[in-house]
Scaffold this motif. Structure first.
Motif, PDB file in Angstrom:
ATOM      1  N   ARG A 218       0.843  -1.206   0.000  1.00  0.00           N
ATOM      2  CA  ARG A 218       0.000   0.000   0.000  1.00  0.00           C
ATOM      3  C   ARG A 218       0.870   1.245   0.000  1.00  0.00           C
ATOM      4  NH1 ARG A 218      -2.819  -2.611   4.187  1.00  0.00           N
ATOM      5  NH2 ARG A 218      -4.586  -3.712   3.301  1.00  0.00           N
ATOM      6  N   ASP A 219       1.933   1.231   0.812  1.00  0.00           N
ATOM      7  CA  ASP A 219       2.807   2.405   0.924  1.00  0.00           C
ATOM      8  C   ASP A 219       3.465   2.751  -0.401  1.00  0.00           C
ATOM      9  OD1 ASP A 219       2.336   2.478   3.615  1.00  0.00           O
ATOM     10  OD2 ASP A 219       4.327   1.792   4.238  1.00  0.00           O
ATOM     11  N   VAL A 220       3.877   1.713  -1.149  1.00  0.00           N
ATOM     12  CA  VAL A 220       4.749   1.998  -2.297  1.00  0.00           C
ATOM     13  C   VAL A 220       3.990   2.341  -3.581  1.00  0.00           C
ATOM     14  CG1 VAL A 220       5.000  -0.362  -3.237  1.00  0.00           C
ATOM     15  CG2 VAL A 220       6.908   1.224  -3.378  1.00  0.00           C
ATOM     16  N   LEU A 221       2.763   1.848  -3.728  1.00  0.00           N
ATOM     17  CA  LEU A 221       2.117   1.970  -5.038  1.00  0.00           C
ATOM     18  C   LEU A 221       1.947   3.425  -5.483  1.00  0.00           C
ATOM     19  CD1 LEU A 221      -0.507  -0.926  -5.056  1.00  0.00           C
ATOM     20  CD2 LEU A 221       1.605  -0.767  -6.370  1.00  0.00           C
ATOM     21  N   THR A 222       1.469   4.278  -4.589  1.00  0.00           N
ATOM     22  CA  THR A 222       1.253   5.670  -4.985  1.00  0.00           C
ATOM     23  C   THR A 222       2.577   6.354  -5.302  1.00  0.00           C
ATOM     24  OG1 THR A 222      -0.445   5.570  -3.296  1.00  0.00           O
ATOM     25  CG2 THR A 222      -0.130   7.676  -4.344  1.00  0.00           C
ATOM     26  N   ALA A 235       4.094  -2.537 -13.538  1.00  0.00           N
ATOM     27  CA  ALA A 235       3.611  -3.921 -13.666  1.00  0.00           C
ATOM     28  C   ALA A 235       3.721  -4.575 -12.298  1.00  0.00           C
ATOM     29  CB  ALA A 235       4.476  -4.678 -14.670  1.00  0.00           C
ATOM     30  N   VAL A 236       2.616  -5.137 -11.832  1.00  0.00           N
ATOM     31  CA  VAL A 236       2.624  -5.781 -10.513  1.00  0.00           C
ATOM     32  C   VAL A 236       2.106  -7.204 -10.638  1.00  0.00           C
ATOM     33  CG1 VAL A 236       1.964  -5.598  -8.086  1.00  0.00           C
ATOM     34  CG2 VAL A 236       2.048  -3.533  -9.480  1.00  0.00           C
ATOM     35  N   MET A 237       2.941  -8.146 -10.180  1.00  0.00           N
ATOM     36  CA  MET A 237       2.533  -9.545 -10.193  1.00  0.00           C
ATOM     37  C   MET A 237       2.287  -9.973  -8.755  1.00  0.00           C
ATOM     38  SD  MET A 237       4.081 -12.188 -12.782  1.00  0.00           S
ATOM     39  CE  MET A 237       5.726 -11.737 -12.471  1.00  0.00           C
ATOM     40  N   ILE A 246      -5.502  -5.059  -3.499  1.00  0.00           N
ATOM     41  CA  ILE A 246      -4.886  -3.753  -3.226  1.00  0.00           C
ATOM     42  C   ILE A 246      -4.446  -3.108  -4.546  1.00  0.00           C
ATOM     43  CG2 ILE A 246      -2.846  -2.622  -2.191  1.00  0.00           C
ATOM     44  CD1 ILE A 246      -3.015  -4.738   0.066  1.00  0.00           C
ATOM     45  N   VAL A 247      -3.786  -3.885  -5.387  1.00  0.00           N
ATOM     46  CA  VAL A 247      -3.279  -3.351  -6.663  1.00  0.00           C
ATOM     47  C   VAL A 247      -4.452  -2.887  -7.525  1.00  0.00           C
ATOM     48  CG1 VAL A 247      -1.938  -3.889  -8.745  1.00  0.00           C
ATOM     49  CG2 VAL A 247      -1.314  -4.942  -6.559  1.00  0.00           C
ATOM     50  N   LYS A 248      -5.461  -3.740  -7.622  1.00  0.00           N
ATOM     51  CA  LYS A 248      -6.638  -3.419  -8.443  1.00  0.00           C
ATOM     52  C   LYS A 248      -7.285  -2.112  -7.971  1.00  0.00           C
ATOM     53  CE  LYS A 248     -11.149  -5.388  -9.255  1.00  0.00           C
ATOM     54  NZ  LYS A 248     -12.008  -6.480  -8.866  1.00  0.00           N
ATOM     55  N   ASN A 249      -7.470  -1.987  -6.667  1.00  0.00           N
ATOM     56  CA  ASN A 249      -8.155  -0.798  -6.139  1.00  0.00           C
ATOM     57  C   ASN A 249      -7.331   0.468  -6.298  1.00  0.00           C
ATOM     58  OD1 ASN A 249     -10.376  -2.300  -5.494  1.00  0.00           O
ATOM     59  ND2 ASN A 249      -9.776  -2.629  -3.369  1.00  0.00           N
ATOM     60  N   VAL A 250      -6.022   0.380  -6.053  1.00  0.00           N
ATOM     61  CA  VAL A 250      -5.179   1.584  -6.220  1.00  0.00           C
ATOM     62  C   VAL A 250      -5.166   1.994  -7.693  1.00  0.00           C
ATOM     63  CG1 VAL A 250      -2.829   2.510  -6.070  1.00  0.00           C
ATOM     64  CG2 VAL A 250      -3.733   1.140  -4.192  1.00  0.00           C
ATOM     65  N   PHE A 251      -4.973   1.037  -8.587  1.00  0.00           N
ATOM     66  CA  PHE A 251      -4.961   1.357 -10.025  1.00  0.00           C
ATOM     67  C   PHE A 251      -6.284   2.022 -10.415  1.00  0.00           C
ATOM     68  CE2 PHE A 251      -1.668  -1.741 -12.136  1.00  0.00           C
ATOM     69  CZ  PHE A 251      -0.685  -1.247 -11.313  1.00  0.00           C
ATOM     70  N   LYS A 300      -0.866 -13.267 -10.776  1.00  0.00           N
ATOM     71  CA  LYS A 300      -1.796 -12.386 -11.495  1.00  0.00           C
ATOM     72  C   LYS A 300      -1.061 -11.093 -11.787  1.00  0.00           C
ATOM     73  CE  LYS A 300      -6.229 -14.013  -9.989  1.00  0.00           C
ATOM     74  NZ  LYS A 300      -7.260 -13.915  -9.000  1.00  0.00           N
ATOM     75  N   LEU A 301      -1.022 -10.743 -13.058  1.00  0.00           N
ATOM     76  CA  LEU A 301      -0.245  -9.565 -13.471  1.00  0.00           C
ATOM     77  C   LEU A 301      -1.181  -8.429 -13.870  1.00  0.00           C
ATOM     78  CD1 LEU A 301       2.452  -8.205 -14.449  1.00  0.00           C
ATOM     79  CD2 LEU A 301       2.129  -9.415 -16.621  1.00  0.00           C
ATOM     80  N   ARG A 302      -0.953  -7.270 -13.273  1.00  0.00           N
ATOM     81  CA  ARG A 302      -1.712  -6.064 -13.641  1.00  0.00           C
ATOM     82  C   ARG A 302      -0.725  -4.995 -14.088  1.00  0.00           C
ATOM     83  NH1 ARG A 302      -7.117  -6.206 -12.159  1.00  0.00           N
ATOM     84  NH2 ARG A 302      -7.581  -7.875 -10.673  1.00  0.00           N
TER      85      ARG A 302
END
Ligand SMILES: C[S@@+](CC[C@H](N)C(=O)[O-])C[C@H]1O[C@@H](n2cnc3c(N)ncnc32)[C@H](O)[C@@H]1O
Length: 311
Positions: A218-222, A235-237, A246-251, A300-302
């Motif tokens: 959570r800390d790093v994505l933004t 790219a996040v796997m 978490i990745v889906k919601n932040v994106f 799962k890759l986003r």
């Protein structure tokens, strides 16, 4: 590939990162350097900053990448922004996260991650950190253990397992993965598929707690998104639904221009769309890769791309 770790969906990751000559990239989870090496093979003239909080990974990858000159950073990726600032990097053109643990970490008994290998309870990716699985299991309250088993393991029998742990440790300290597995079996039974799943969920929950994995993500994505140049990609796997959510919601949030409640007709939120989502559904490994590397099963890759900010 190396016995340390076989990189998952390497070709797909690299294609989607759109590597280009002279540009700057981050491998946030270097591991055995498999993805990093593939990056250099695809485009040798890149500047690469590679993070891992596990010193063993950096030592191993340094040899794998000896013909190249990545900047290796022994730090939790949650410190991405400050570490890059220290290296005078103001922006990047792409970043890859291949979350979770490596095969090496799982297979190395003494690291205490694995259910299959009886060893001292440890599970620290960063062996300099203070919190180990042994500390969690022997010092957390029943309430705290129940909460992490529920939240990080999504385990229905969370409370009963927490109670069994407290009862066992009142007799003597719990030292090993084998002892912990037996305590879980005293609640979930032995030998059935369901009991195995329960053990996997409890081990996963403790590992997430020890390494504070979800909060680091959570800390790093933004920060990672803010650091990207327009056109740059993230790219996040991920390997379990908690990370993927978490990745889906932040994106989704960062890719939305307006986050005003639906009842508001004229936008007042001043939210800026920063991302374009490249794949709305996560990409999974091919049947061929699954057959060759069963550990790619849950991947799962986003991927998303930074857009020019405008309001
Ligand atoms: C799945 S492995 C990466 C494998 C790598 N892509 C390869 O091809 O060999 C994940 C690695 O990321 C590291 N890691 C996980 N979370 C981290 C974090 N928050 N900060 C830094 N490193 C992390 C682990 O120590 C592990 O070595």
């Amino acid at each position: 590939m190396s016995s340390y770790h076989t990189p998952v969906m390497a070709e797909t990751c690299l294609d989607l990162l759109k590597l280009a000559k002279g540009k700057t990239y981050v491998d946030a989870t270097l591991g055995g350097g498999g993805h990093a090496l593939a990056m250099y093979k695809k485009e040798p003239a890149i500047k690469l900053y590679a993070f891992d909080q596990d010193a063993d990974a950096l030592d191993y990858a340094a040899e794998v990448l000896e013909d190249h000159s990545p900047v290796l950073i022994h730090r939790n990726f949650r410190h991405l922004r400050t570490e890059l600032a220290y290296h005078k990097v103001k922006s990047i053109d792409g970043i890859l996260f291949d979350l979770g643990v490596s095969s090496y970490q799982l297979d190395c008994a003494e690291r205490g991650f694995s259910l299959d290998k009886d060893a001292e309870l440890d599970m620290r990716m960063d062996r300099e950190s203070e919190l180990s699985a042994k500390k969690v299991v022997n010092s957390y309250s029943e309430y705290h253990l129940t909460r992490i088993f529920k939240e990080y393991g999504e385990e229905d029998a969370a409370k009963r397992i927490a109670r069994a742990i407290l009862a066992a440790r009142a007799r003597q300290e719990i030292h090993s993965t084998g002892e912990l597995a037996k305590i879980i079996e005293s609640v979930a039974g032995k030998g059935s598929k369901e009991s195995l799943k329960t053990k996997v969920r409890i081990f996963q929950a403790i590992r997430i707690e020890v390494n504070d994995e979800l909060n680091a993500l959570r800390d790093v994505l933004t920060d990672a998104i803010n650091l990207l140049n327009p056109g740059g990609r993230i790219a996040v796997m991920s390997y379990h639904s908690l990370e993927d959510r978490i990745v889906k919601n932040v994106f989704k949030e960062v890719a939305t221009a307006c986050i005003c409640p639906p009842a508001i007709i004229l936008c007042v939120c001043k939210h800026i769309k920063q991302l374009k989502i490249i794949n709305t559904k996560p990409i999974c490994a091919s049947e061929e890769e699954l057959a060759a590397n069963p550990r790619s099963r849950s991947a799962k890759l986003r991927v998303a791309e930074k857009v020019k900010e405008k309001k």
